[in-house]
Design a protein around this motif. Sequence first.
Motif, PDB file in Angstrom:
ATOM      1  N   MET A  41     -15.832   0.813  42.752  1.00 37.10           N
ATOM      2  CA  MET A  41     -14.739   1.607  42.476  1.00 37.10           C
ATOM      3  C   MET A  41     -14.468   1.299  40.888  1.00 37.10           C
ATOM      4  O   MET A  41     -13.940   0.287  40.543  1.00 37.10           O
ATOM      5  CB  MET A  41     -13.552   1.186  43.256  1.00 37.10           C
ATOM      6  CG  MET A  41     -12.226   1.817  43.010  1.00 37.10           C
ATOM      7  SD  MET A  41     -12.107   3.731  42.914  1.00 37.10           S
ATOM      8  CE  MET A  41     -12.139   3.787  44.793  1.00 37.10           C
ATOM      9  N   VAL A  42     -14.575   2.233  40.008  1.00 36.05           N
ATOM     10  CA  VAL A  42     -14.274   1.936  38.641  1.00 36.05           C
ATOM     11  C   VAL A  42     -12.685   2.412  38.589  1.00 36.05           C
ATOM     12  O   VAL A  42     -12.389   3.587  38.764  1.00 36.05           O
ATOM     13  CB  VAL A  42     -14.969   2.984  37.877  1.00 36.05           C
ATOM     14  CG1 VAL A  42     -14.846   2.905  36.340  1.00 36.05           C
ATOM     15  CG2 VAL A  42     -16.357   2.775  37.997  1.00 36.05           C
ATOM     16  N   GLY A  45     -10.852   7.263  30.378  1.00 35.40           N
ATOM     17  CA  GLY A  45     -11.776   7.791  31.549  1.00 35.40           C
ATOM     18  C   GLY A  45     -12.475   9.165  30.585  1.00 35.40           C
ATOM     19  O   GLY A  45     -13.787   9.148  30.870  1.00 35.40           O
ATOM     20  N   PRO A  46     -11.765   9.979  29.819  1.00 36.36           N
ATOM     21  CA  PRO A  46     -12.513  11.012  29.312  1.00 36.36           C
ATOM     22  C   PRO A  46     -13.681  10.765  28.551  1.00 36.36           C
ATOM     23  O   PRO A  46     -14.767  11.362  28.130  1.00 36.36           O
ATOM     24  CB  PRO A  46     -11.500  11.587  28.674  1.00 36.36           C
ATOM     25  CG  PRO A  46     -10.431  11.596  29.198  1.00 36.36           C
ATOM     26  CD  PRO A  46     -10.295  10.099  29.776  1.00 36.36           C
ATOM     27  N   LEU A  66      -5.780   5.819  35.895  1.00 36.74           N
ATOM     28  CA  LEU A  66      -4.310   5.597  35.808  1.00 36.74           C
ATOM     29  C   LEU A  66      -3.748   6.084  34.520  1.00 36.74           C
ATOM     30  O   LEU A  66      -4.591   6.194  33.540  1.00 36.74           O
ATOM     31  CB  LEU A  66      -4.169   3.967  35.842  1.00 36.74           C
ATOM     32  CG  LEU A  66      -4.918   3.165  37.232  1.00 36.74           C
ATOM     33  CD1 LEU A  66      -4.881   1.815  37.381  1.00 36.74           C
ATOM     34  CD2 LEU A  66      -4.487   3.967  38.428  1.00 36.74           C
ATOM     35  N   PRO A  67      -2.381   6.031  34.511  1.00 36.13           N
ATOM     36  CA  PRO A  67      -1.704   6.407  33.407  1.00 36.13           C
ATOM     37  C   PRO A  67      -1.978   5.400  32.405  1.00 36.13           C
ATOM     38  O   PRO A  67      -2.266   4.173  32.649  1.00 36.13           O
ATOM     39  CB  PRO A  67      -0.368   6.800  33.706  1.00 36.13           C
ATOM     40  CG  PRO A  67      -0.205   5.981  34.992  1.00 36.13           C
ATOM     41  CD  PRO A  67      -1.475   6.032  35.726  1.00 36.13           C
ATOM     42  N   ASP A  68      -1.990   5.525  31.243  1.00 40.08           N
ATOM     43  CA  ASP A  68      -2.189   4.754  29.791  1.00 40.08           C
ATOM     44  C   ASP A  68      -0.795   3.994  29.366  1.00 40.08           C
ATOM     45  O   ASP A  68      -0.078   4.598  29.373  1.00 40.08           O
ATOM     46  CB  ASP A  68      -3.102   5.345  28.790  1.00 40.08           C
ATOM     47  CG  ASP A  68      -3.568   4.346  27.847  1.00 40.08           C
ATOM     48  OD1 ASP A  68      -3.404   3.191  28.047  1.00 40.08           O
ATOM     49  OD2 ASP A  68      -3.896   4.932  26.692  1.00 40.08           O
ATOM     50  N   GLY A  69      -1.073   2.791  29.254  1.00 37.57           N
ATOM     51  CA  GLY A  69       0.341   2.073  28.631  1.00 37.57           C
ATOM     52  C   GLY A  69       0.853   0.844  29.205  1.00 37.57           C
ATOM     53  O   GLY A  69       0.649   1.056  30.685  1.00 37.57           O
ATOM     54  N   ALA A  99     -13.486  -2.769  35.934  1.00 35.10           N
ATOM     55  CA  ALA A  99     -12.616  -2.635  34.800  1.00 35.10           C
ATOM     56  C   ALA A  99     -12.775  -1.954  33.674  1.00 35.10           C
ATOM     57  O   ALA A  99     -13.434  -2.764  32.918  1.00 35.10           O
ATOM     58  CB  ALA A  99     -11.573  -3.864  34.944  1.00 35.10           C
ATOM     59  N   LEU A 100     -12.761  -0.502  33.504  1.00 34.35           N
ATOM     60  CA  LEU A 100     -13.209  -0.036  32.272  1.00 34.35           C
ATOM     61  C   LEU A 100     -11.878   0.292  31.526  1.00 34.35           C
ATOM     62  O   LEU A 100     -11.197   1.469  31.714  1.00 34.35           O
ATOM     63  CB  LEU A 100     -13.870   1.367  32.723  1.00 34.35           C
ATOM     64  CG  LEU A 100     -14.303   2.305  31.613  1.00 34.35           C
ATOM     65  CD1 LEU A 100     -15.521   1.620  30.867  1.00 34.35           C
ATOM     66  CD2 LEU A 100     -14.898   3.513  32.140  1.00 34.35           C
TER      67      LEU A 100
END
Length: 363
Positions: free
Chosen positions: A39-40, A47-48, A71-74, A103-104
């Motif tokens: 699971m990344v 992500g993109p 997930l949302p960033d921040g 964890a990427l």
Amino acid sequence: MMHTLEVDLGDRSYPIYIGAGLLEQQGLFAPHVAGRTVMVCTNTTVGPLYLERILGTLQLAGAKAAHSVVLPDGETYKDWPTLQRIFDALLTQHCDRKTVIVALGGGVIGDMAGFAAATYMRGVPFIQVPTTLLSQVDSSVGGKTGINHPAGKNMIGAFYQPQAVVADIATLNTLPDRELSCGLAEIIKHGAIADTDYLLQVEQWMPRLLARDAEALALVVKRSCEIKADVVSKDEREGGLRAILNFGHTFGHAIEAGMGYGQWLHGEAVGCGMVIAAQLCLRMGRLSADEAARLKKIVIEAKLPAIPPALGVDRFLELMAHDKKNDAGAIKYVLLSGLGKASTSPADEALVRQTLTDLGAGA
């Protein structure tokens, strides 16, 4: 060229790989993912750029199945509701105890994915693939995982070591300038607490680092990881020595919480926190005026803030009272006794108040 380091923690030891183009190196991942579900965890910014690439590498490395959660960033999303989205994804895909979490992303993703790994089914393996300079030199190494609470940063979490850290320097090419400076804050910190020769090198190389010179970046990531790995191997759970890695963080965490998470980035708050701490050390007779001025100069050259926000001295002290290093209600600071020599110590509240006031932190 790839550099390989080892974090020596007995049966929890793991490698750190540093170099360009490592996201495509399936051989680095195969020992940990072959025959397993993966699971990344990433975010809407990273992500993109890199998710499809890492999913392809994991499949070539022999993963049984490769899933992802974005997930949302921040920093503002480093909380329980967002953490729950990782658990939802794991359960939806029927992930078991052999599932490997990858964890990427930067420090927020690393901390949250690591905490999910520490707690899902009471612990599953995970791999850190840090994509920011700050996470490559600091947060991906050492096993600190967790989320924030409105009353304090990283107050809920666990010590949980990864299986490996894969730091691809090439990902720094897409890093915003502001985030690059945040990573430089932790690099400066490592020199300030442990290695004056390294601090001098960072000072001299600052133009190359800001210009994203690949060779310079790889070498500072390597040296910072060496310093942190050495400290962690001697004190994994911050019983004593490891606390020195928090130089600048007591004031920095107060800035982050007081301003609202995400208003000041972590590295910005740490950079300013180091300036405040150095001025406190100067008042205490632990640093010379030249040493305090030099540290401030390096922070400014890294394009980091050196003037704290006007939170008010009482508010600063209130927020610092929640710091994890505190002992029996007393705030413990990480202080320098000359550049390159750090230790934890209490400080007279009157000196702290005067330091914050003089630097403009009073409301």
